[in-house]
Write a protein that holds these residues in place. Sequence first.
Motif, short mmCIF file in Angstrom:
data_model
loop_
_atom_site.label_atom_id
_atom_site.label_comp_id
_atom_site.label_asym_id
_atom_site.label_seq_id
_atom_site.Cartn_x
_atom_site.Cartn_y
_atom_site.Cartn_z
N MET A 52 -63.64 0.85 -35.47
CA MET A 52 -64.40 0.95 -34.24
C MET A 52 -63.57 1.71 -33.22
SD MET A 52 -65.71 -2.29 -32.05
CE MET A 52 -65.62 -2.33 -30.30
N ALA A 53 -64.11 2.80 -32.72
CA ALA A 53 -63.41 3.59 -31.69
C ALA A 53 -63.68 2.97 -30.33
CB ALA A 53 -63.89 5.03 -31.73
N LEU A 54 -62.63 2.50 -29.70
CA LEU A 54 -62.76 1.85 -28.40
C LEU A 54 -62.57 2.85 -27.27
CD1 LEU A 54 -60.63 -1.39 -28.82
CD2 LEU A 54 -63.10 -1.22 -28.69
N ASN A 55 -63.16 2.53 -26.12
CA ASN A 55 -62.87 3.26 -24.90
C ASN A 55 -62.75 2.25 -23.76
OD1 ASN A 55 -65.52 2.73 -23.80
ND2 ASN A 55 -66.32 4.41 -25.03
N ARG A 56 -62.34 2.72 -22.61
CA ARG A 56 -62.11 1.83 -21.47
C ARG A 56 -63.38 1.08 -21.08
NH1 ARG A 56 -57.18 3.31 -18.53
NH2 ARG A 56 -58.09 2.56 -16.58
N GLN A 57 -64.52 1.75 -21.18
CA GLN A 57 -65.79 1.12 -20.82
C GLN A 57 -66.10 -0.05 -21.75
OE1 GLN A 57 -69.28 3.63 -21.10
NE2 GLN A 57 -70.29 2.48 -19.47
N ASP A 58 -65.88 0.13 -23.05
CA ASP A 58 -66.11 -0.96 -24.02
C ASP A 58 -65.24 -2.17 -23.67
OD1 ASP A 58 -67.85 0.64 -25.54
OD2 ASP A 58 -66.21 1.37 -26.80
N ILE A 59 -63.99 -1.90 -23.36
CA ILE A 59 -63.04 -2.97 -23.04
C ILE A 59 -63.47 -3.68 -21.76
CG2 ILE A 59 -60.63 -3.49 -22.47
CD1 ILE A 59 -59.93 -0.96 -24.21
N ALA A 60 -63.88 -2.90 -20.75
CA ALA A 60 -64.32 -3.50 -19.48
C ALA A 60 -65.56 -4.36 -19.68
CB ALA A 60 -64.60 -2.40 -18.46
N ARG A 61 -66.50 -3.87 -20.46
CA ARG A 61 -67.72 -4.65 -20.71
C ARG A 61 -67.40 -5.95 -21.46
NH1 ARG A 61 -72.19 -2.50 -19.04
NH2 ARG A 61 -72.48 -0.27 -18.86
N ALA A 62 -66.49 -5.89 -22.42
CA ALA A 62 -66.07 -7.11 -23.13
C ALA A 62 -65.38 -8.06 -22.16
CB ALA A 62 -65.15 -6.75 -24.29
N GLY A 63 -64.56 -7.53 -21.28
CA GLY A 63 -63.89 -8.36 -20.28
C GLY A 63 -64.89 -9.04 -19.36
N LEU A 64 -65.91 -8.31 -18.93
CA LEU A 64 -66.93 -8.91 -18.05
C LEU A 64 -67.72 -9.99 -18.76
CD1 LEU A 64 -68.17 -5.70 -16.21
CD2 LEU A 64 -66.92 -7.63 -15.19
N LYS A 65 -68.00 -9.77 -20.03
CA LYS A 65 -68.72 -10.79 -20.81
C LYS A 65 -67.89 -12.07 -20.93
CE LYS A 65 -68.84 -10.79 -25.24
NZ LYS A 65 -68.94 -10.61 -26.65
N LEU A 66 -66.61 -11.91 -21.24
CA LEU A 66 -65.73 -13.07 -21.39
C LEU A 66 -65.41 -13.74 -20.06
CD1 LEU A 66 -63.30 -11.67 -24.07
CD2 LEU A 66 -64.90 -13.58 -24.35
N LEU A 67 -65.43 -12.98 -18.99
CA LEU A 67 -65.12 -13.52 -17.66
C LEU A 67 -66.00 -14.72 -17.33
CD1 LEU A 67 -63.46 -13.05 -15.04
CD2 LEU A 67 -65.37 -11.63 -14.25
N ASN A 68 -67.27 -14.66 -17.67
CA ASN A 68 -68.17 -15.77 -17.37
C ASN A 68 -67.80 -17.03 -18.15
OD1 ASN A 68 -69.65 -14.33 -15.48
ND2 ASN A 68 -71.11 -13.61 -17.00
N ASP A 69 -67.19 -16.87 -19.31
CA ASP A 69 -66.80 -18.02 -20.12
C ASP A 69 -65.46 -18.62 -19.70
OD1 ASP A 69 -69.09 -17.70 -21.68
OD2 ASP A 69 -68.06 -16.40 -23.12
N VAL A 70 -64.47 -17.77 -19.44
CA VAL A 70 -63.10 -18.27 -19.25
C VAL A 70 -62.58 -18.13 -17.82
CG1 VAL A 70 -62.53 -17.85 -21.67
CG2 VAL A 70 -62.00 -16.10 -19.96
N GLY A 71 -63.28 -17.39 -16.97
CA GLY A 71 -62.79 -17.17 -15.61
C GLY A 71 -61.64 -16.17 -15.59
N LEU A 72 -61.27 -15.74 -14.41
CA LEU A 72 -60.24 -14.72 -14.27
C LEU A 72 -58.88 -15.20 -14.79
CD1 LEU A 72 -59.54 -11.89 -13.33
CD2 LEU A 72 -59.16 -12.81 -11.05
N ASN A 73 -58.53 -16.45 -14.51
CA ASN A 73 -57.23 -16.95 -14.96
C ASN A 73 -57.12 -17.02 -16.47
OD1 ASN A 73 -56.35 -17.17 -12.33
ND2 ASN A 73 -56.90 -19.33 -12.15
N GLY A 74 -58.22 -17.24 -17.16
CA GLY A 74 -58.19 -17.34 -18.62
C GLY A 74 -58.38 -16.02 -19.34
N LEU A 75 -58.71 -14.98 -18.60
CA LEU A 75 -58.99 -13.69 -19.22
C LEU A 75 -57.69 -12.94 -19.54
CD1 LEU A 75 -61.34 -11.79 -19.99
CD2 LEU A 75 -61.04 -10.72 -17.75
N THR A 76 -57.53 -12.57 -20.79
CA THR A 76 -56.34 -11.83 -21.22
C THR A 76 -56.77 -10.66 -22.09
OG1 THR A 76 -56.03 -13.11 -23.24
CG2 THR A 76 -54.93 -13.94 -21.24
#
Length: 194
Positions: A1-25
């Motif tokens: 899978m070829a990743l780009n910054r947008q894919d990573i940001a979208r995954a981060g936003l999706k996970l943000l709702n689950d783990v919050g900013l402190n849990g996001l890595t």
Amino acid sequence: MALNRQDIARAGLKLLNDVGLNGLTLRLIAADLGVKAPALYWHLKNKQELLDEMATQMYADSAADRQPPASLGEWEAVAHSARALRKMMLAHRDGGKVFAGTYLGDTSLVGEHPLRRSIEAGLDEARASQGIFTVYCFVIGFVIEEQAVRPMPGEFDERYAGSAGQAVLGDADARFEDGLVMVLSGARQWLEAG
């Protein structure tokens, strides 16, 4: 899978709702994307770059909402954009914290100065920018406080249930509108006096 910054940001936003900013890595995002963490470091050097990209993605996704109707006057358009900015941040857990202090990677998203007509009529652009920045800071600060009490719709931090917290328990929309009126009128008066 070829990743780009947008894919990573979208995954981060999706996970943000689950783990919050402190849990996001980056490691958690990598696992969600099915890659090893070093694959992300090819695109992003650190968590701050991740937050910058997430904020840029949030801002890009809200472009249509932030665009004020052409019929609005300048200050009404500023108020419209402030409301849309709040809505954008509230759509994500810790959205205010994510957006605060970040650098937008795509500056074309910012668009023209909201007080462009006044600037063309002689208003000092640096002062106009300071006025708009003050409104922007109010919105971010309000959302950070609002999300401290209610991290996500339907959630509530019980520490605010006592009498000392009654001020933050009121109708958040009404409190935001009151604050926005105060900040806008103060910014407008300050600009007119300058």
